[in-house]
Motif scaffolding. Sequence first.
Motif, PDB file in Angstrom:
ATOM      1  N   GLY A  72      12.771 -48.734  -4.729  1.00 47.54           N
ATOM      2  CA  GLY A  72      13.074 -49.684  -5.789  1.00 47.54           C
ATOM      3  C   GLY A  72      13.169 -49.020  -7.142  1.00 47.54           C
ATOM      4  O   GLY A  72      14.040 -49.354  -7.962  1.00 47.54           O
ATOM      5  N   LEU A  73      12.277 -48.060  -7.402  1.00 42.59           N
ATOM      6  CA  LEU A  73      12.321 -47.317  -8.665  1.00 42.59           C
ATOM      7  C   LEU A  73      13.631 -46.539  -8.798  1.00 42.59           C
ATOM      8  O   LEU A  73      14.171 -46.402  -9.905  1.00 42.59           O
ATOM      9  N   ALA A  74      14.158 -46.045  -7.675  1.00 40.47           N
ATOM     10  CA  ALA A  74      15.415 -45.288  -7.714  1.00 40.47           C
ATOM     11  C   ALA A  74      16.554 -46.148  -8.251  1.00 40.47           C
ATOM     12  O   ALA A  74      17.441 -45.648  -8.957  1.00 40.47           O
ATOM     13  N   ALA A  75      16.536 -47.451  -7.931  1.00 42.23           N
ATOM     14  CA  ALA A  75      17.596 -48.330  -8.433  1.00 42.23           C
ATOM     15  C   ALA A  75      17.579 -48.397  -9.958  1.00 42.23           C
ATOM     16  O   ALA A  75      18.631 -48.472 -10.596  1.00 42.23           O
ATOM     17  N   VAL A  76      16.381 -48.359 -10.542  1.00 44.03           N
ATOM     18  CA  VAL A  76      16.269 -48.375 -12.006  1.00 44.03           C
ATOM     19  C   VAL A  76      16.714 -47.044 -12.587  1.00 44.03           C
ATOM     20  O   VAL A  76      17.496 -46.983 -13.542  1.00 44.03           O
ATOM     21  N   ILE A  77      16.219 -45.960 -12.023  1.00 46.03           N
ATOM     22  CA  ILE A  77      16.518 -44.626 -12.549  1.00 46.03           C
ATOM     23  C   ILE A  77      18.006 -44.312 -12.467  1.00 46.03           C
ATOM     24  O   ILE A  77      18.576 -43.672 -13.348  1.00 46.03           O
ATOM     25  N   VAL A  78      18.652 -44.756 -11.417  1.00 50.14           N
ATOM     26  CA  VAL A  78      20.063 -44.426 -11.208  1.00 50.14           C
ATOM     27  C   VAL A  78      20.990 -45.387 -11.945  1.00 50.14           C
ATOM     28  O   VAL A  78      21.933 -44.980 -12.620  1.00 50.14           O
ATOM     29  N   THR A 155      12.906 -53.171 -24.006  1.00 56.90           N
ATOM     30  CA  THR A 155      13.105 -51.860 -23.380  1.00 56.90           C
ATOM     31  C   THR A 155      11.748 -51.161 -23.266  1.00 56.90           C
ATOM     32  O   THR A 155      11.010 -51.414 -22.345  1.00 56.90           O
ATOM     33  N   GLY A 156      11.449 -50.258 -24.181  1.00 59.18           N
ATOM     34  CA  GLY A 156      10.177 -49.546 -24.114  1.00 59.18           C
ATOM     35  C   GLY A 156      10.086 -48.578 -22.960  1.00 59.18           C
ATOM     36  O   GLY A 156       8.997 -48.219 -22.511  1.00 59.18           O
ATOM     37  N   TYR A 157      11.251 -48.136 -22.458  1.00 58.19           N
ATOM     38  CA  TYR A 157      11.279 -47.130 -21.386  1.00 58.19           C
ATOM     39  C   TYR A 157      12.543 -46.301 -21.542  1.00 58.19           C
ATOM     40  O   TYR A 157      13.409 -46.618 -22.365  1.00 58.19           O
ATOM     41  N   LEU A 158      12.647 -45.250 -20.725  1.00 60.39           N
ATOM     42  CA  LEU A 158      13.753 -44.318 -20.898  1.00 60.39           C
ATOM     43  C   LEU A 158      15.072 -44.842 -20.349  1.00 60.39           C
ATOM     44  O   LEU A 158      16.139 -44.378 -20.750  1.00 60.39           O
ATOM     45  N   GLY A 159      15.009 -45.820 -19.444  1.00 58.97           N
ATOM     46  CA  GLY A 159      16.237 -46.294 -18.819  1.00 58.97           C
ATOM     47  C   GLY A 159      16.652 -45.395 -17.677  1.00 58.97           C
ATOM     48  O   GLY A 159      15.865 -44.612 -17.143  1.00 58.97           O
ATOM     49  N   GLY A 160      17.900 -45.508 -17.280  1.00 59.68           N
ATOM     50  CA  GLY A 160      18.392 -44.729 -16.151  1.00 59.68           C
ATOM     51  C   GLY A 160      19.603 -43.891 -16.517  1.00 59.68           C
ATOM     52  O   GLY A 160      19.806 -43.535 -17.677  1.00 59.68           O
ATOM     53  N   GLY A 219       6.692 -50.918 -16.282  1.00 63.35           N
ATOM     54  CA  GLY A 219       5.429 -51.395 -15.732  1.00 63.35           C
ATOM     55  C   GLY A 219       5.515 -52.830 -15.251  1.00 63.35           C
ATOM     56  O   GLY A 219       6.499 -53.252 -14.628  1.00 63.35           O
ATOM     57  N   VAL A 220       4.482 -53.611 -15.560  1.00 61.20           N
ATOM     58  CA  VAL A 220       4.441 -55.004 -15.116  1.00 61.20           C
ATOM     59  C   VAL A 220       5.344 -55.903 -15.958  1.00 61.20           C
ATOM     60  O   VAL A 220       5.458 -57.091 -15.671  1.00 61.20           O
ATOM     61  N   LYS A 221       5.972 -55.359 -16.987  1.00 56.36           N
ATOM     62  CA  LYS A 221       6.927 -56.150 -17.767  1.00 56.36           C
ATOM     63  C   LYS A 221       8.263 -56.280 -17.037  1.00 56.36           C
ATOM     64  O   LYS A 221       9.113 -57.071 -17.421  1.00 56.36           O
ATOM     65  N   ASN A 222       8.437 -55.486 -15.984  1.00 55.51           N
ATOM     66  CA  ASN A 222       9.581 -55.580 -15.080  1.00 55.51           C
ATOM     67  C   ASN A 222      10.893 -55.137 -15.740  1.00 55.51           C
ATOM     68  O   ASN A 222      11.058 -55.263 -16.947  1.00 55.51           O
ATOM     69  N   VAL A 223      11.785 -54.647 -14.915  1.00 57.40           N
ATOM     70  CA  VAL A 223      13.151 -54.318 -15.334  1.00 57.40           C
ATOM     71  C   VAL A 223      14.075 -55.353 -14.722  1.00 57.40           C
ATOM     72  O   VAL A 223      14.084 -55.541 -13.498  1.00 57.40           O
ATOM     73  N   ILE A 224      14.823 -56.056 -15.547  1.00 57.31           N
ATOM     74  CA  ILE A 224      15.741 -57.085 -15.061  1.00 57.31           C
ATOM     75  C   ILE A 224      17.179 -56.660 -15.364  1.00 57.31           C
ATOM     76  O   ILE A 224      17.415 -55.741 -16.147  1.00 57.31           O
ATOM     77  N   GLY A 225      18.092 -57.337 -14.724  1.00 51.39           N
ATOM     78  CA  GLY A 225      19.508 -57.067 -14.988  1.00 51.39           C
ATOM     79  C   GLY A 225      20.019 -55.778 -14.383  1.00 51.39           C
ATOM     80  O   GLY A 225      20.926 -55.144 -14.928  1.00 51.39           O
ATOM     81  N   ILE A 226      19.443 -55.363 -13.235  1.00 59.72           N
ATOM     82  CA  ILE A 226      19.959 -54.167 -12.566  1.00 59.72           C
ATOM     83  C   ILE A 226      21.389 -54.455 -12.102  1.00 59.72           C
ATOM     84  O   ILE A 226      21.659 -55.497 -11.494  1.00 59.72           O
ATOM     85  N   PRO A 227      22.341 -53.571 -12.392  1.00 57.57           N
ATOM     86  CA  PRO A 227      23.748 -53.832 -12.037  1.00 57.57           C
ATOM     87  C   PRO A 227      23.926 -54.098 -10.550  1.00 57.57           C
ATOM     88  O   PRO A 227      23.193 -53.585  -9.708  1.00 57.57           O
ATOM     89  N   ARG A 228      24.916 -54.900 -10.240  1.00 60.12           N
ATOM     90  CA  ARG A 228      25.191 -55.289  -8.862  1.00 60.12           C
ATOM     91  C   ARG A 228      26.352 -54.490  -8.279  1.00 60.12           C
ATOM     92  O   ARG A 228      27.262 -54.093  -9.010  1.00 60.12           O
ATOM     93  N   PRO A 229      26.361 -54.327  -6.956  1.00 60.57           N
ATOM     94  CA  PRO A 229      27.552 -53.755  -6.303  1.00 60.57           C
ATOM     95  C   PRO A 229      28.562 -54.822  -5.913  1.00 60.57           C
ATOM     96  O   PRO A 229      29.601 -54.509  -5.330  1.00 60.57           O
ATOM     97  N   GLN A 337      16.162 -56.959  -9.933  1.00 58.62           N
ATOM     98  CA  GLN A 337      15.067 -56.617 -10.840  1.00 58.62           C
ATOM     99  C   GLN A 337      14.011 -55.814 -10.089  1.00 58.62           C
ATOM    100  O   GLN A 337      13.903 -55.908  -8.856  1.00 58.62           O
ATOM    101  N   LEU A 338      13.260 -55.036 -10.849  1.00 56.65           N
ATOM    102  CA  LEU A 338      12.141 -54.280 -10.297  1.00 56.65           C
ATOM    103  C   LEU A 338      10.848 -54.928 -10.771  1.00 56.65           C
ATOM    104  O   LEU A 338      10.571 -54.980 -11.970  1.00 56.65           O
ATOM    105  N   THR A 339      10.058 -55.422  -9.825  1.00 57.11           N
ATOM    106  CA  THR A 339       8.796 -56.099 -10.153  1.00 57.11           C
ATOM    107  C   THR A 339       7.670 -55.416  -9.370  1.00 57.11           C
ATOM    108  O   THR A 339       7.397 -55.806  -8.223  1.00 57.11           O
ATOM    109  N   PRO A 340       7.032 -54.402  -9.951  1.00 59.65           N
ATOM    110  CA  PRO A 340       5.995 -53.662  -9.222  1.00 59.65           C
ATOM    111  C   PRO A 340       4.849 -54.531  -8.723  1.00 59.65           C
ATOM    112  O   PRO A 340       4.208 -54.205  -7.719  1.00 59.65           O
TER     113      PRO A 340
END
Length: 437
Positions: A72-78, A155-160, A219-229, A337-340
């Motif tokens: 799941g983290l790979a989807a955010v990083i990429v 945001t508050g993170y590096l993104g992908g 973190g627990v603030k989650n990443v939303i809006g991950i692009p779709r295929p 979205q990534l929700t740890p």
Amino acid sequence: MSGLSERTKASLLFVLVFCLIAATGLFDSWNVALGIFNMGLISAIMALGVNMQWGYAGLFNIGIMGFVALGGLAAVIVAMPPVAEAWAAGGLRVILGLILGAMTILAAILIYSRMAPGRARVLAMLVVLIGGFFLFRAVFDGGVAAVEAINPASTGYLGGMGLPVLVAWPVGGLLAAGAAWIVGKTALGLRSDYLAIATLGIAEIVIAVMKNEDWLGRGVKNVIGIPRPVPYEIDLQNDPDFVALVTGWGYDPVVASSITVKLAYAALFVTVLLILLWMSQAALKSPWGRMMRAIRDNEVAAEAMGKDVKARHLQIFILGSAVCGVAGAMMTTLDGQLTPGTYQPLRFTFLIWVMVIVGGSGNNYGAILGGFLIWFLWVQVEPIGTWLVGVLTAGMEDGSWLKAHLVDSAAQMRLLTMGVILLLVLRFYPRGLIPER
């Protein structure tokens, strides 16, 4: 079914499960049915990965969610776009800190392997580890603080890297495989029960890092809006050609757009599952697959024949974990979205293990069947249980303590049903619904 061939039995079981999913579409909603089908495909891939480890080699891994979370983290990083302000504020310091940390560990390993045992080696390792730790923290902490201070509400993170999200699926497998190599090098020499404890602990560590390191994935603030295929529903609803087409067929464009998106996901997931199944079957029928099963059945005899048991265990542990990582990336892509916080090792690891055991460990088709069947029951048992309790308590007086207790207990039907199914299968089909040949 005792007079039927194994292939006929397996075919009938698959038809039964797909009929249950189709019945959900007919009597409830095709959106619900396709949602079950898509998560069933992802569950089948997870079960396939666990079946490689347990069914091929007898490795008891209960840290599955850790590898799924890395996928799941790979989807955010990429797939997520990079946050330029965060990179400018502290991105390079974070990367430099990670490099220093890795170099510290590598230096300690080299000292341990190349110096003779004794006080000098211990002192050298302590100097390297303690000095490297403080240097790592001095560089890393400042970079993290700077990154997390950049617009933390959104945001508050590096993104992908802003790449297509489909690239994240194999990358998720690679991340999980890398973690599995580290885990396997340290834990595969343990006895099976200790291996289970070690893998569970490592999964908890992975998830704890993802929850607390905001710079990595919010973190627990989650990443939303991950692009779709696949297309977005709103884009289909705003497409005049699509609206005209589905309206001409008598369908509501809103419902049709949702079903179309789910069908597109299903096509992608089916493609991945078929590729993995073909590769798994080819491996299982090869000399390598026969060797793995020989090691599973009798490690001592296999080792006496010159087989490197630990190396083969590491190999299958990495492969199974990589498959779970691919499934994790697919699940995050489907959710968008990534929700740890949703990665609960004991709960969902238990569910995947039930899929493998019920379907038939050692049989890839059995693992896939278990993935579909158990996920269908996991989703549908609660509403069915609520309806059943409502029917049973219809004649009871409103306000009755017994009626209130039964209605409140309906939500627990999931776990009760999973336990009952597992007991029934172990009693009447101890090798699973589609046993290993």
